[in-house]
Write a protein that holds these residues in place. Structure first.
Motif, PDB file in Angstrom:
ATOM      1  N   LEU A   1      41.553  33.633  39.753  1.00  0.00           N
ATOM      2  CA  LEU A   1      40.738  34.772  39.332  1.00  0.00           C
ATOM      3  C   LEU A   1      40.694  35.843  40.411  1.00  0.00           C
ATOM      4  CD1 LEU A   1      37.650  32.939  37.753  1.00  0.00           C
ATOM      5  CD2 LEU A   1      39.729  33.719  36.599  1.00  0.00           C
ATOM      6  N   LEU A   2      40.443  35.437  41.651  1.00  0.00           N
ATOM      7  CA  LEU A   2      40.337  36.395  42.742  1.00  0.00           C
ATOM      8  C   LEU A   2      41.693  37.001  43.091  1.00  0.00           C
ATOM      9  CD1 LEU A   2      37.789  34.560  45.057  1.00  0.00           C
ATOM     10  CD2 LEU A   2      37.365  36.590  43.661  1.00  0.00           C
ATOM     11  N   ALA A   3      42.745  36.177  43.090  1.00  0.00           N
ATOM     12  CA  ALA A   3      44.072  36.683  43.429  1.00  0.00           C
ATOM     13  C   ALA A   3      44.568  37.680  42.397  1.00  0.00           C
ATOM     14  CB  ALA A   3      45.055  35.523  43.563  1.00  0.00           C
TER      15      ALA A   3
ATOM     16  N   LEU B   6      43.072  43.550  37.985  1.00  0.00           N
ATOM     17  CA  LEU B   6      42.648  43.187  36.640  1.00  0.00           C
ATOM     18  C   LEU B   6      41.250  42.554  36.670  1.00  0.00           C
ATOM     19  CD1 LEU B   6      43.569  42.902  33.630  1.00  0.00           C
ATOM     20  CD2 LEU B   6      44.434  40.628  34.245  1.00  0.00           C
ATOM     21  N   VAL B   7      40.415  42.914  35.692  1.00  0.00           N
ATOM     22  CA  VAL B   7      39.159  42.196  35.483  1.00  0.00           C
ATOM     23  C   VAL B   7      39.499  40.781  35.026  1.00  0.00           C
ATOM     24  CG1 VAL B   7      37.034  42.066  34.130  1.00  0.00           C
ATOM     25  CG2 VAL B   7      37.907  44.301  34.859  1.00  0.00           C
ATOM     26  N   THR B   8      38.995  39.775  35.734  1.00  0.00           N
ATOM     27  CA  THR B   8      39.178  38.383  35.330  1.00  0.00           C
ATOM     28  C   THR B   8      37.812  37.784  35.008  1.00  0.00           C
ATOM     29  OG1 THR B   8      39.171  37.734  37.669  1.00  0.00           O
ATOM     30  CG2 THR B   8      41.327  38.062  36.615  1.00  0.00           C
ATOM     31  N   PHE B   9      37.791  36.582  34.469  1.00  0.00           N
ATOM     32  CA  PHE B   9      36.558  36.062  33.873  1.00  0.00           C
ATOM     33  C   PHE B   9      36.229  34.672  34.414  1.00  0.00           C
ATOM     34  CE2 PHE B   9      38.186  39.319  31.198  1.00  0.00           C
ATOM     35  CZ  PHE B   9      37.068  39.992  30.729  1.00  0.00           C
ATOM     36  N   HIS B  10      35.089  34.597  35.107  1.00  0.00           N
ATOM     37  CA  HIS B  10      34.577  33.337  35.622  1.00  0.00           C
ATOM     38  C   HIS B  10      33.725  32.722  34.519  1.00  0.00           C
ATOM     39  CE1 HIS B  10      31.963  30.677  38.052  1.00  0.00           C
ATOM     40  NE2 HIS B  10      32.985  30.634  38.881  1.00  0.00           N
ATOM     41  N   GLY B  11      34.322  31.766  33.820  1.00  0.00           N
ATOM     42  CA  GLY B  11      33.644  31.190  32.669  1.00  0.00           C
ATOM     43  C   GLY B  11      34.243  29.844  32.313  1.00  0.00           C
ATOM     44  N   PRO B  12      34.012  29.383  31.106  1.00  0.00           N
ATOM     45  CA  PRO B  12      34.361  28.006  30.736  1.00  0.00           C
ATOM     46  C   PRO B  12      35.855  27.723  30.760  1.00  0.00           C
ATOM     47  CG  PRO B  12      33.687  29.274  28.815  1.00  0.00           C
ATOM     48  CD  PRO B  12      33.362  30.102  30.008  1.00  0.00           C
ATOM     49  N   THR B  13      36.187  26.461  31.002  1.00  0.00           N
ATOM     50  CA  THR B  13      37.540  25.952  30.821  1.00  0.00           C
ATOM     51  C   THR B  13      37.563  25.079  29.567  1.00  0.00           C
ATOM     52  OG1 THR B  13      37.065  24.138  32.325  1.00  0.00           O
ATOM     53  CG2 THR B  13      38.145  26.076  33.266  1.00  0.00           C
TER      54      THR B  13
END
Length: 329
Positions: A115-117, A124-131
């Protein structure tokens, strides 16, 4: 320049990638895929999960990701689960493909590195959420708070607005594919706690505390100057948390941040949550920024989905955490 991916629409292809730990629970995997279909999406299972590959090399894992990044039909890539070694794929990821065709990248825990990379290298906006396995395959269905906060983040081209605590949560452990044929027991939530006052506005950036440290000194850690930093941990030993917080302090992350959001602890022993909040309170006391603890992020069921890179405002006077920008278009 910050790129927001197109919103997820009914009928879109959601690809399931396995960039870290292997999938060892086929029944749980099938249930997670079915949950995505019930939400209205077409599922494309990556070969590592579909084939039950247990010892995939970094080359195999990055090849799976890059194939999804380059596929114009894929609109979202969700991790099957976390693990320990997703940082091994970062150097070979096709960031150019994501800049050319932005997609929703979703996950947490060890997936924090991706996500951070991607945010840092592709803008790009990335999303810290469910797997897939832990959350989307929940029996008998995705927890409503998790589902609703995910769809609000990835399917609506509007700011998330004011975030709210979950009314219930669970730490109960049921073994996947063995004893997960009943719903886990939920208990009332206890809300969020304000450790320090003040106001702060900046881009949302963060993830798993221990995993962020893996990117220190590399080109994959975004600049956290002025950020609303969010951290969560799966550690159950307060000394491990202190070690990781000390590393961030030495990196001067806390000197530069606008605010700090701390996730609720995960299956920790009695007294750990209190010790965690005390440690964070004392560590951040000198920085004079708002700090909020107990958020439903990361290793927490249910969980929020937080978009990395969009602006958020934290205000202790109104006891509010608000996301100001849309994460998708």
């Amino acid at each position: 320049m910050l790129f927001a991916p197109p919103r997820l629409r009914k009928g879109d292809v959601v690809a399931v990638a396995t960039p870290s730990a292997p999938v060892m629970t086929p029944r749980r995997l099938a249930r997670g895929a079915e949950a995505l279909r019930e939400l209205g999406y077409e599922v494309r299972m990556g070969p590592l999960a579909a084939g039950g590959v247990q010892n995939a090399t970094p080359d195999q894992r990055v090849d799976e990701l890059n194939r999804f990044f380059a596929d114009p039909e894929v609109r979202c890539v969700v991790a099957s689960l976390g693990g320990l070694n997703s940082n091994a794929v970062l150097e070979a990821l096709d960031y150019d493909a994501l800049r050319a065709d932005p997609k929703i990248i979703l996950g947490y825990s060890d997936i924090t590195t991706i996500l951070l990379a991607v945010h840092r290298r592709a803008g790009l906006v990335t999303f810290h959420g469910p797997t897939l396995l832990p959350e989307l395959a929940e029996y008998p269905q995705i927890l409503p708070y998790t589902r609703d906060k995910l769809l609000r983040a990835v399917a609506r081209p509007q700011p998330l607005g004011r975030l709210t605590p979950a009314e219930e949560h669970t730490d109960e452990m049921l073994l996947w594919d063995e004893s997960d044929d009943r719903a886990r027991r939920l208990r009332p939530g206890d809300g969020w706690q304000w450790l320090h006052g003040g106001t702060g506005t900046g881009p949302l950036l963060g993830g798993n505390l221990e995993t962020i440290g893996l990117l220190a000194g590399t080109e994959y850690l975004p600049d956290l100057t002025g950020a609303v930093v969010f951290l969560e941990t799966c550690a159950t030993d307060i000394r491990v948390v202190e070690q990781s917080l000390t590393q961030l302090r030495m990196l001067r992350v806390f000197d530069k941040m606008a605010a700090l959001l701390l996730g609720r602890s995960f299956r920790a022993p009695d007294g750990f949550e209190t010790a965690l909040r005390q440690l964070v309170r004392s560590t951040t006391a000198r920085y004079r920024v708002p700090v909020v603890a107990g958020l439903d992020i990361g290793h927490s069921d249910p969980m929020l989905t937080l978009p990395l890179g969009v602006r958020a405002r934290v205000d202790a006077r109104t006891r509010s955490v608000e996301v100001l920008d849309a994460a998708v278009r």
